[in-house]
Design a protein around this motif. Structure first.
Motif, PDB file in Angstrom:
ATOM      1  N   GLY A  51       0.815  -1.206   0.000  1.00 30.63           N
ATOM      2  CA  GLY A  51       0.000   0.000   0.000  1.00 30.63           C
ATOM      3  C   GLY A  51       0.848   1.255   0.000  1.00 30.63           C
ATOM      4  O   GLY A  51       0.543   2.227  -0.708  1.00 30.63           O
ATOM      5  N   ALA A  52       1.932   1.234   0.786  1.00 32.19           N
ATOM      6  CA  ALA A  52       2.820   2.403   0.816  1.00 32.19           C
ATOM      7  C   ALA A  52       3.487   2.629  -0.526  1.00 32.19           C
ATOM      8  O   ALA A  52       3.664   3.778  -0.972  1.00 32.19           O
ATOM      9  N   LEU A  53       3.849   1.551  -1.212  1.00 32.28           N
ATOM     10  CA  LEU A  53       4.498   1.693  -2.527  1.00 32.28           C
ATOM     11  C   LEU A  53       3.534   2.273  -3.555  1.00 32.28           C
ATOM     12  O   LEU A  53       3.927   3.111  -4.387  1.00 32.28           O
ATOM     13  N   ARG A  54       2.278   1.851  -3.524  1.00 31.88           N
ATOM     14  CA  ARG A  54       1.328   2.415  -4.485  1.00 31.88           C
ATOM     15  C   ARG A  54       1.159   3.905  -4.261  1.00 31.88           C
ATOM     16  O   ARG A  54       1.125   4.698  -5.209  1.00 31.88           O
ATOM     17  N   GLU A  55       1.057   4.299  -3.012  1.00 31.08           N
ATOM     18  CA  GLU A  55       0.950   5.731  -2.717  1.00 31.08           C
ATOM     19  C   GLU A  55       2.207   6.480  -3.141  1.00 31.08           C
ATOM     20  O   GLU A  55       2.140   7.602  -3.669  1.00 31.08           O
ATOM     21  N   ALA A  56       3.363   5.838  -2.938  1.00 32.54           N
ATOM     22  CA  ALA A  56       4.616   6.505  -3.300  1.00 32.54           C
ATOM     23  C   ALA A  56       4.727   6.698  -4.806  1.00 32.54           C
ATOM     24  O   ALA A  56       5.161   7.749  -5.290  1.00 32.54           O
ATOM     25  N   VAL A  57       4.338   5.680  -5.599  1.00 31.21           N
ATOM     26  CA  VAL A  57       4.399   5.801  -7.065  1.00 31.21           C
ATOM     27  C   VAL A  57       3.452   6.883  -7.555  1.00 31.21           C
ATOM     28  O   VAL A  57       3.793   7.690  -8.435  1.00 31.21           O
ATOM     29  N   HIS A  58       2.259   6.927  -6.954  1.00 32.78           N
ATOM     30  CA  HIS A  58       1.309   7.973  -7.326  1.00 32.78           C
ATOM     31  C   HIS A  58       1.875   9.359  -7.007  1.00 32.78           C
ATOM     32  O   HIS A  58       1.731  10.306  -7.792  1.00 32.78           O
ATOM     33  N   GLY A  59       2.566   9.459  -5.879  1.00 28.08           N
ATOM     34  CA  GLY A  59       3.191  10.736  -5.537  1.00 28.08           C
ATOM     35  C   GLY A  59       4.328  11.085  -6.474  1.00 28.08           C
ATOM     36  O   GLY A  59       4.553  12.267  -6.781  1.00 28.08           O
ATOM     37  N   LEU A  60       5.075  10.104  -6.966  1.00 28.56           N
ATOM     38  CA  LEU A  60       6.162  10.368  -7.919  1.00 28.56           C
ATOM     39  C   LEU A  60       5.626  10.973  -9.201  1.00 28.56           C
ATOM     40  O   LEU A  60       6.242  11.883  -9.798  1.00 28.56           O
ATOM     41  N   VAL A  61       4.479  10.475  -9.651  1.00 25.58           N
ATOM     42  CA  VAL A  61       3.887  11.025 -10.887  1.00 25.58           C
ATOM     43  C   VAL A  61       3.543  12.493 -10.697  1.00 25.58           C
ATOM     44  O   VAL A  61       3.788  13.338 -11.591  1.00 25.58           O
ATOM     45  N   SER A  80      13.793  12.508  -7.008  1.00 28.12           N
ATOM     46  CA  SER A  80      14.922  11.574  -6.964  1.00 28.12           C
ATOM     47  C   SER A  80      15.011  10.897  -5.594  1.00 28.12           C
ATOM     48  O   SER A  80      15.239   9.679  -5.499  1.00 28.12           O
ATOM     49  N   ASP A  81      14.826  11.694  -4.537  1.00 28.52           N
ATOM     50  CA  ASP A  81      14.905  11.117  -3.193  1.00 28.52           C
ATOM     51  C   ASP A  81      13.788  10.095  -2.963  1.00 28.52           C
ATOM     52  O   ASP A  81      14.027   9.006  -2.440  1.00 28.52           O
ATOM     53  N   ARG A  82      12.578  10.458  -3.400  1.00 31.11           N
ATOM     54  CA  ARG A  82      11.474   9.523  -3.194  1.00 31.11           C
ATOM     55  C   ARG A  82      11.627   8.287  -4.064  1.00 31.11           C
ATOM     56  O   ARG A  82      11.270   7.186  -3.652  1.00 31.11           O
ATOM     57  N   ALA A  83      12.140   8.444  -5.262  1.00 29.07           N
ATOM     58  CA  ALA A  83      12.361   7.287  -6.135  1.00 29.07           C
ATOM     59  C   ALA A  83      13.377   6.334  -5.521  1.00 29.07           C
ATOM     60  O   ALA A  83      13.252   5.107  -5.633  1.00 29.07           O
ATOM     61  N   THR A  84      14.383   6.894  -4.870  1.00 29.04           N
ATOM     62  CA  THR A  84      15.374   6.041  -4.201  1.00 29.04           C
ATOM     63  C   THR A  84      14.727   5.230  -3.088  1.00 29.04           C
ATOM     64  O   THR A  84      15.002   4.039  -2.922  1.00 29.04           O
ATOM     65  N   ARG A  85      13.838   5.889  -2.310  1.00 24.69           N
ATOM     66  CA  ARG A  85      13.161   5.169  -1.246  1.00 24.69           C
ATOM     67  C   ARG A  85      12.244   4.085  -1.801  1.00 24.69           C
ATOM     68  O   ARG A  85      12.138   3.002  -1.227  1.00 24.69           O
ATOM     69  N   VAL A  86      11.577   4.390  -2.940  1.00 21.88           N
ATOM     70  CA  VAL A  86      10.710   3.378  -3.550  1.00 21.88           C
ATOM     71  C   VAL A  86      11.528   2.174  -3.989  1.00 21.88           C
ATOM     72  O   VAL A  86      11.126   1.021  -3.809  1.00 21.88           O
ATOM     73  N   THR A  87      12.701   2.430  -4.555  1.00 17.24           N
ATOM     74  CA  THR A  87      13.562   1.318  -4.972  1.00 17.24           C
ATOM     75  C   THR A  87      13.969   0.471  -3.779  1.00 17.24           C
ATOM     76  O   THR A  87      13.967  -0.771  -3.838  1.00 17.24           O
ATOM     77  N   ARG A  88      14.323   1.144  -2.669  1.00 17.83           N
ATOM     78  CA  ARG A  88      14.714   0.413  -1.473  1.00 17.83           C
ATOM     79  C   ARG A  88      13.540  -0.395  -0.912  1.00 17.83           C
ATOM     80  O   ARG A  88      13.693  -1.555  -0.488  1.00 17.83           O
ATOM     81  N   GLY A 141       3.030  10.271 -22.107  1.00 12.43           N
ATOM     82  CA  GLY A 141       2.888   9.034 -22.857  1.00 12.43           C
ATOM     83  C   GLY A 141       3.566   7.858 -22.181  1.00 12.43           C
ATOM     84  O   GLY A 141       3.011   7.237 -21.266  1.00 12.43           O
ATOM     85  N   PRO A 142       4.782   7.530 -22.630  1.00  5.78           N
ATOM     86  CA  PRO A 142       5.447   6.326 -22.114  1.00  5.78           C
ATOM     87  C   PRO A 142       5.666   6.332 -20.604  1.00  5.78           C
ATOM     88  O   PRO A 142       5.493   5.302 -19.929  1.00  5.78           O
ATOM     89  N   ALA A 143       6.022   7.482 -20.020  1.00  6.71           N
ATOM     90  CA  ALA A 143       6.283   7.525 -18.572  1.00  6.71           C
ATOM     91  C   ALA A 143       5.000   7.255 -17.782  1.00  6.71           C
ATOM     92  O   ALA A 143       4.997   6.505 -16.796  1.00  6.71           O
ATOM     93  N   ARG A 144       3.880   7.889 -18.228  1.00  2.00           N
ATOM     94  CA  ARG A 144       2.629   7.666 -17.528  1.00  2.00           C
ATOM     95  C   ARG A 144       2.193   6.200 -17.635  1.00  2.00           C
ATOM     96  O   ARG A 144       1.707   5.610 -16.664  1.00  2.00           O
ATOM     97  N   GLU A 145       2.386   5.621 -18.829  1.00  2.38           N
ATOM     98  CA  GLU A 145       2.035   4.210 -19.003  1.00  2.38           C
ATOM     99  C   GLU A 145       2.879   3.309 -18.100  1.00  2.38           C
ATOM    100  O   GLU A 145       2.364   2.354 -17.492  1.00  2.38           O
ATOM    101  N   ALA A 146       4.175   3.605 -17.983  1.00  2.00           N
ATOM    102  CA  ALA A 146       5.045   2.802 -17.118  1.00  2.00           C
ATOM    103  C   ALA A 146       4.610   2.908 -15.657  1.00  2.00           C
ATOM    104  O   ALA A 146       4.582   1.915 -14.909  1.00  2.00           O
ATOM    105  N   ALA A 147       4.244   4.139 -15.221  1.00  2.00           N
ATOM    106  CA  ALA A 147       3.787   4.310 -13.843  1.00  2.00           C
ATOM    107  C   ALA A 147       2.495   3.542 -13.592  1.00  2.00           C
ATOM    108  O   ALA A 147       2.313   2.927 -12.532  1.00  2.00           O
TER     109      ALA A 147
END
Length: 487
Positions: A51-61, A80-88, A141-147
């Motif tokens: 659940g936290a990851l879904r919220e984080a990805v939505h926030g990245l967009v 960049s900082d939030r993307a790093t945390r999502v990766t971790r 386009g592609p970035a939104r589709e990937a998210a």
């Protein structure tokens, strides 16, 4: 068969049944704990992290869009900082996934997120070259589709985890139900077997002990008349025979005790009475002859004999109280008259020291069923102590109050008080709070014994140098009570 052997056999049967039940319960509980542990340590943390990851990805967009539109480096740094945390967190999530469906969906989510990060990096490169429109096209386009693929894959991971959680919970419920059924069946069967084996033994023991208990109660109440019928050779039968021997010895002890008190009272009190009579005769003869010295000697003899008589009476009364051999002749008595009588008896002492005496009564009916002479002694002892330990010009107050179930008498003085450490043992025999004072140290012990013999209590509160207050409570008698009892 000895009682110990009977009890051992029944206890061994019960223990074996309970041991088998406990072993079975432990094995099933172990399996149940394992299932619940998997749920608590795997499924629940995984769901929270998903659940936290879904919220984080939505926030990245959202951060990505703001960074492109506003071209603000702060938003880019935050992304960049939030993307790093999502990766971790993605890497951490992998440790919680055990089912094949979960890992498959997780792999898709991780690949989609890597693609999304590549698109964002391309957007930043184009923005740096001034090609903002091209960067926006990638973002929309592609970035939104990937998210969206990341969120969809994480949703699939969550669905697979929830399915595994539901299966684990169902397994745990089924295991719990089987455990309860097995434990209850084993316990009921074991208890029925144990009760059937011990019923006869318990019945026989209870019947024998009941007879012994009734005999003991009768002996304590003084109404025991004959020996206890005893049959058998087990320990309870031996206890019954020992009880019969004890009862016979106690009757003999009571007889000797009464004889002793009768003889000792006569042997000690009569010589002292003779000494006092002789001292009084010497006083009259010396006064008639005008010999002041001889009169003073005779007075000393008389006062010493009187003090010795008081101490002997206290010792005898205390001993009889301890032996429960002091007769109490109970009759309806007005407690207010008892207090007034005690004050009148001690009036020469209070007037000689100039002590102010106050008596207050709160209530209407001060009648209690007591031994009047014993109660007078209680009040006289307490008032005498108050007068002795209160300096000249002090005050002694007596307050008698009627309460719903008892009468309460407070005797308060303004004397020297009692040390705090002495309050713990002030009612113990042969001990005095003020060692320099005369007496055997039995006055308060006798007071406590007489009050408790009437079913009452006596307490004290005191402060050194400010005085003491003794509180005596006497319960009101029931409507019908015996006229004479012995304690």
């Amino acid at each position: 068969m000895r009682l110990a052997t009977k009890i051992f056999l029944v206890s061994a049967l019960v223990i074996l049944v309970l041991f088998g039940t406990v072993v079975w319960s432990l094995l099933t509980v172990k399996r149940l704990v394992t299932v619940n542990q998997e749920i608590a340590t795997q499924a629940v943390p995984a769901l929270r992290l998903q659940g936290a990851l879904r919220e984080a990805v939505h926030g990245l967009v959202r951060l990505e869009a703001r960074a492109l539109v506003l071209q603000d480096q702060d938003y880019a740094a935050m992304w960049s900082d939030r993307a790093t945390r999502v990766t971790r967190d993605m890497e951490k999530l992998a440790s919680y996934l055990e089912r094949a469906e979960e890992r498959t969906a997780y792999s898709l989510a991780r690949e989609a997120f890597a693609t999304y990060r590549d698109h964002v990096q391309e957007e930043r490169r184009l923005v740096a070259l001034g090609q903002v429109k091209a960067a926006l096209r990638i973002a929309e386009g592609p970035a939104r589709e990937a998210a969206e693929r990341v969120e969809a894959a994480l949703t699939d991971v969550t669905a697979a985890t929830e399915a595994g959680l539901a299966a684990g919970q169902a397994r745990a419920r089924a295991l719990e139900a089987r455990t309860w059924r097995a434990v209850i069946t084993a316990l009921v069967g074991g208890l029925v077997l144990a009760l059937a084996a011990s019923a006869l033994l318990a019945y026989r023991m209870a019947r024998a002990l009941g007879r012994l208990s009734a005999a003991t109660t009768s002996l304590a109440a003084g109404s025991w008349t004959g020996p206890l019928a005893v049959t058998g050779r087990d320990e309870i039968s031996e206890l019954g025979r020992a009880f019969n021997q004890m009862a016979a010895r106690l009757r003999e002890v009571d007889r000797l005790k009464e004889e002793f008190f009768s003889h000792i009272s006569h042997d000690l009190r009569n010589p002292l009475a003779a000494i006092r009579l002789s001292a009084e005769a010497l006083q009259e003869r010396a006064r008639a002859a005008g010999d002041a010295k001889q009169a003073r000697y005779a007075t000393v003899i008389d006062s010493s004999a009187a003090r010795m008589m008081t101490m002997i009476n206290q010792i005898l009364d205390f001993t009889r109280l301890r032996a429960r051999a002091l007769p109490l002749h109970r009759k309806p008595t007005d407690m207010l008259k008892v207090v007034t009588r005690a004050l009148d008896e001690l009036r020469p002492l209070s007037e000689g020291k100039g002590i102010q005496v106050d008596l207050a009564a709160e209530g209407h009916d001060f009648t209690v069923l007591v031994d009047e002479g014993s109660l007078v002694r209680v009040v006289v002892n307490l008032l005498g102590n108050a007068f002795h330990f209160t300096p000249s010009g002090g005050a002694v107050r007596a307050r008698l109050a009627e309460l719903p179930d008892r009468l309460e008498l407070d005797i308060e003085d303004t004397g020297v008080g009692i040390p705090a450490d002495a309050l713990l043992w002030i009612f113990e025999p042969y001990r005095q709070a003020h060692g320099a004072r005369k007496g055997a140290g039995l006055g308060l012990a006798v007071v406590k014994g007489l009050v408790e013999a009437h079913g009452g209590t006596v307490d004290v509160r005191s402060e050194l140098g400010k005085g003491s207050c003794f509180t005596v409570t006497i319960p009101k008698a029931p409507a019908a009570a015996p006229a004479q009892v012995a304690v």
